[in-house]
Design a protein around this motif. Structure first.
Motif, PDB file in Angstrom:
ATOM      1  N   GLY A  29       0.798  -1.230   0.000  1.00 13.93           N
ATOM      2  CA  GLY A  29       0.000   0.000   0.000  1.00 13.93           C
ATOM      3  C   GLY A  29       0.823   1.268   0.000  1.00 13.93           C
ATOM      4  O   GLY A  29       0.279   2.361   0.220  1.00 13.93           O
ATOM      5  N   GLU A  30       2.123   1.136  -0.257  1.00 13.90           N
ATOM      6  CA  GLU A  30       3.011   2.289  -0.158  1.00 13.90           C
ATOM      7  C   GLU A  30       3.858   2.399  -1.421  1.00 13.90           C
ATOM      8  O   GLU A  30       4.200   1.385  -2.032  1.00 13.90           O
ATOM      9  CB  GLU A  30       3.923   2.054   1.044  1.00 13.90           C
ATOM     10  N   THR A  90      -9.544   9.239  -5.158  1.00 12.72           N
ATOM     11  CA  THR A  90      -9.171   8.179  -4.214  1.00 12.72           C
ATOM     12  C   THR A  90      -9.471   8.572  -2.765  1.00 12.72           C
ATOM     13  O   THR A  90      -9.460   7.718  -1.892  1.00 12.72           O
ATOM     14  CB  THR A  90      -7.676   7.818  -4.348  1.00 12.72           C
ATOM     15  N   THR A  91      -9.730   9.859  -2.532  1.00 15.17           N
ATOM     16  CA  THR A  91     -10.056  10.340  -1.184  1.00 15.17           C
ATOM     17  C   THR A  91     -11.120  11.421  -1.296  1.00 15.17           C
ATOM     18  O   THR A  91     -11.013  12.305  -2.147  1.00 15.17           O
ATOM     19  CB  THR A  91      -8.810  10.921  -0.491  1.00 15.17           C
ATOM     20  N   ASN A 114     -11.012   6.462   0.089  1.00 16.24           N
ATOM     21  CA  ASN A 114     -10.764   6.932   1.446  1.00 16.24           C
ATOM     22  C   ASN A 114     -11.724   8.065   1.772  1.00 16.24           C
ATOM     23  O   ASN A 114     -12.081   8.855   0.896  1.00 16.24           O
ATOM     24  CB  ASN A 114      -9.333   7.448   1.573  1.00 16.24           C
ATOM     25  N   LYS A 168      -0.273  11.629   1.764  1.00 15.41           N
ATOM     26  CA  LYS A 168      -1.027  11.633   0.507  1.00 15.41           C
ATOM     27  C   LYS A 168      -0.695  12.849  -0.350  1.00 15.41           C
ATOM     28  O   LYS A 168      -0.110  13.823   0.107  1.00 15.41           O
ATOM     29  CB  LYS A 168      -2.533  11.612   0.811  1.00 15.41           C
ATOM     30  N   ASP A 202       1.440   7.084   0.496  1.00 17.79           N
ATOM     31  CA  ASP A 202       0.412   6.075   0.239  1.00 17.79           C
ATOM     32  C   ASP A 202       0.299   5.841  -1.269  1.00 17.79           C
ATOM     33  O   ASP A 202       0.373   6.794  -2.056  1.00 17.79           O
ATOM     34  CB  ASP A 202      -0.948   6.556   0.762  1.00 17.79           C
ATOM     35  N   ASP A 229      -1.835   5.720  -3.610  1.00 18.38           N
ATOM     36  CA  ASP A 229      -3.078   6.124  -4.264  1.00 18.38           C
ATOM     37  C   ASP A 229      -2.643   6.807  -5.555  1.00 18.38           C
ATOM     38  O   ASP A 229      -2.024   7.884  -5.514  1.00 18.38           O
ATOM     39  CB  ASP A 229      -3.854   7.134  -3.406  1.00 18.38           C
ATOM     40  N   ALA A 233      -4.713   2.639  -2.043  1.00 19.92           N
ATOM     41  CA  ALA A 233      -3.964   1.887  -1.025  1.00 19.92           C
ATOM     42  C   ALA A 233      -3.259   0.674  -1.621  1.00 19.92           C
ATOM     43  O   ALA A 233      -3.263  -0.423  -1.052  1.00 19.92           O
ATOM     44  CB  ALA A 233      -4.897   1.469   0.118  1.00 19.92           C
ATOM     45  N   ALA A 249     -10.609  -0.810  -1.043  1.00 18.89           N
ATOM     46  CA  ALA A 249      -9.472  -0.664  -0.124  1.00 18.89           C
ATOM     47  C   ALA A 249      -9.480   0.674   0.618  1.00 18.89           C
ATOM     48  O   ALA A 249      -8.525   0.995   1.313  1.00 18.89           O
ATOM     49  CB  ALA A 249      -8.171  -0.822  -0.907  1.00 18.89           C
ATOM     50  N   ARG A 282     -10.210   3.688   3.286  1.00 20.26           N
ATOM     51  CA  ARG A 282     -10.300   3.717   4.749  1.00 20.26           C
ATOM     52  C   ARG A 282     -10.974   5.012   5.185  1.00 20.26           C
ATOM     53  O   ARG A 282     -10.913   6.017   4.483  1.00 20.26           O
ATOM     54  CB  ARG A 282      -8.906   3.620   5.372  1.00 20.26           C
TER      55      ARG A 282
END
Ligand code: ZN
Length: 523
Positions: free
Chosen positions: A24-25, A78-79, A136, A460, A468, A470, A501, A516, A518
């Motif tokens: 995830g990184e 993604t967020t 996310n 991020k 991350d 993403d 992630a 994935a 969060r």
């Protein structure tokens, strides 16, 4: 992710590199020819950039119904920051849950069947987590929701006892991981607050490092006063300010957004942390009931209906609404619940008026009565010039003001604003490539690292070692939005891969089923 052109989110010039991901990184950036991988995505001819961080959304209920959030993740989001414009689903009391559910009514078919059994923000967060979202989530707590819990729809600034209760609820929500407080000062009950009440609340944000995000008190001829209030709240509380969807509505006011931007620049020069967000469309979308002045919403929903019907208040409301100078042929009914007004969905208020043989304001009141004030509108209120000015501005951050749509055909969602599904590809295709309004690096910066910094998401918003994983992979020569006002569900073109992630959520422009995301915690 090999062979792509990296636009890393910092605004710096793009460069060619491979990106290595594990756990995830982002683990490696550069020439990774010798490395081995479990799977490889070829990005030759494509841009690789950080996942888009949408700083302004209303996805908090839609995500419970459609946690796959396909219309969001397909455009590279993604967020998402949820709970904007004063509205969050928590915290609730037994008494306020009905009211908050009612206030969410215009957000369409998401509200029904949710149960509304949570009370604290921690309990709502749990609901979000259990839904296993594909993106996310960054939660905000809404001022109108806090007010609903403490004082219902009472039309007066909070007393000192009520303020104490509001602050206690805010502190609890912040301890439950919220990233800040949002206000919606045109919509009741938030609109009933005075400036001091909000300063009082914003002061409580400071120890949590929380953000004050505000839909200001007026976006038409009172914009300047409203922005001044937002700046005062930031200055006197010490909280960082995010002015939501900066715009100037109504033909007579076009161009004034430049004055507002100057005020904000000046506050920056004095050392204040203030920025604003913008979506790439000239139409807005809001509950149709927002047209009705805030005073008429006080009390129970039935009180609004009575005021719309009764002689003196009806007359007074008509005078005030006429003075707003709205273009009724530019005000579209985007969604209504089932019932006698369902046939107005997709029509303008002017059309509904001429069909019924009444003036547009009478038609408006009829739709509100027939829908129990649940209708949603799309209104063409901005100038293209203003939108471009704001997008180009160095203090701008991109946010869609959109939301998760139910998966096609599962619920009646009417004709939602295309920003829900088209915002980021529209920026990259129409505004960057076709119109040259801003550079690709600048656009990506305003969609990634800028919001990450504002939200203090240190992992991020950039393609960098340790960040991350993403990521978005898109073709800059073909990327474009598919969604339009007449076809709001059409997916974008040219966004081939989206990674959340470290998991591939979009592959060859199709959603994979990965969930994935969060629910992030403000630490
Ligand atoms: Zn808003």
């Amino acid at each position: 992710v090999t062979g792509g052109t990296i636009v890393d989110g910092t605004g710096a010039r793009s460069f060619r590199a491979d990106v290595g991901i594990a756990d995830g990184e982002i683990r490696a950036i550069g020439d990774l020819k010798g490395a081995t991988a479990v799977s490889e995505i070829s990005a030759i001819g494509n841009v690789v950039c950080p996942g888009f961080i949408d700083i302004h959304t209303h996805s908090e209920l839609g995500i419970l119904v459609s946690p796959t959030a396909e219309n969001r993740v397909l455009q590279g989001i993604t967020t998402e920051v949820v709970g904007n414009c004063g509205q969050s689903p928590a915290p609730l009391t037994d008494a306020s849950s009905r009211l908050v559910e009612h206030l969410y009514g215009p957000y369409g078919p998401w509200v029904d069947g949710l149960g509304w059994e949570w009370r604290s923000y921690a309990e709502f967060r749990r609901r979000l987590e259990i839904s296993r979202p594909s993106v996310n989530l960054v939660p905000l707590v809404g001022h109108s929701t806090l007010r609903a819990a403490v004082m219902g729809m009472r039309r007066n600034p909070a007393t000192s006892r009520e303020r104490t209760k509001l602050v206690a609820l805010l502190r609890e929500a912040m301890s439950d991981g919220c990233f800040g407080l949002s206000t919606g000062l045109v919509d009741p009950p938030g609109a009933y607050a005075d400036t001091d009440e909000i300063i009082h609340l914003a002061k409580a944000l400071v120890e949590f490092g929380g953000l004050y995000a505000t839909h200001v008190r007026g976006e038409r001829n009172s914009l300047i006063r409203a922005v001044a209030e937002a700046l005062e709240i930031g200055e006197r509380s010490g909280a960082p300010v995010q002015i939501s969807h900066l715009k100037c509505s109504g033909r007579a006011n076009w161009g004034r957004v430049r004055n507002a931007a100057s005020m904000i620049e000046w506050a920056r020069e004095r050392g204040q942390d203030v920025s604003f967000d913008v979506y790439p469309y000239t139409a807005g979308s809001a509950p149709l009931s927002q047209i009705v002045p805030a005073w008429a919403h006080a009390g129970a929903p039935a009180d609004l209906m009575r005021r719309l019907r009764m002689g003196p208040s009806r007359l007074q409301l008509k005078l005030e609404i006429r003075a707003q100078g709205r273009d009724w042929d530019q005000t579209l009914i985007a969604w209504t619940p089932d019932g006698p007004a369902k046939e107005t969905q997709g029509r303008t208020v002017a059309e509904v008026g001429s069909q019924r043989g009444v003036d547009p304001i009478d038609a408006l009141f009829w739709v509100l009565e027939a829908t129990d004030a649940r209708a949603m509108m799309i209104h063409f209120i901005m100038s293209e010039d203003d939108v471009r000015f704001v997008m180009r501005h160095e203090l701008a951050i991109f946010g869609s003001d959109g939301w998760v749509l139910p998966n096609a055909g599962t619920r009646d969602e009417g004709m939602p604003h295309p920003r829900c599904s088209g915002t980021y590809p529209r920026i990259l295709g129409h505004y960057v490539r076709d119109e040259g309004v801003l550079t690709l690096e600048d656009a990506v910066h305003k969609a990634t690292l800028r919001p990450a910094e504002k939200l203090r998401l240190s992992r991020k918003g950039r393609v960098a070692q340790g960040a991350d994983a993403d990521l978005v992979v898109f073709d800059p020569s073909t990327v474009r939005d598919g969604a339009t006002y007449s076809d709001p569900f059409a997916p974008p073109v040219g966004i081939s891969h989206v990674i959340v992630a470290g998991q591939v959520a979009v592959e060859d422009a199709k959603y994979t089923g990965a969930r994935a995301g969060r629910v992030l915690f403000n630490a």
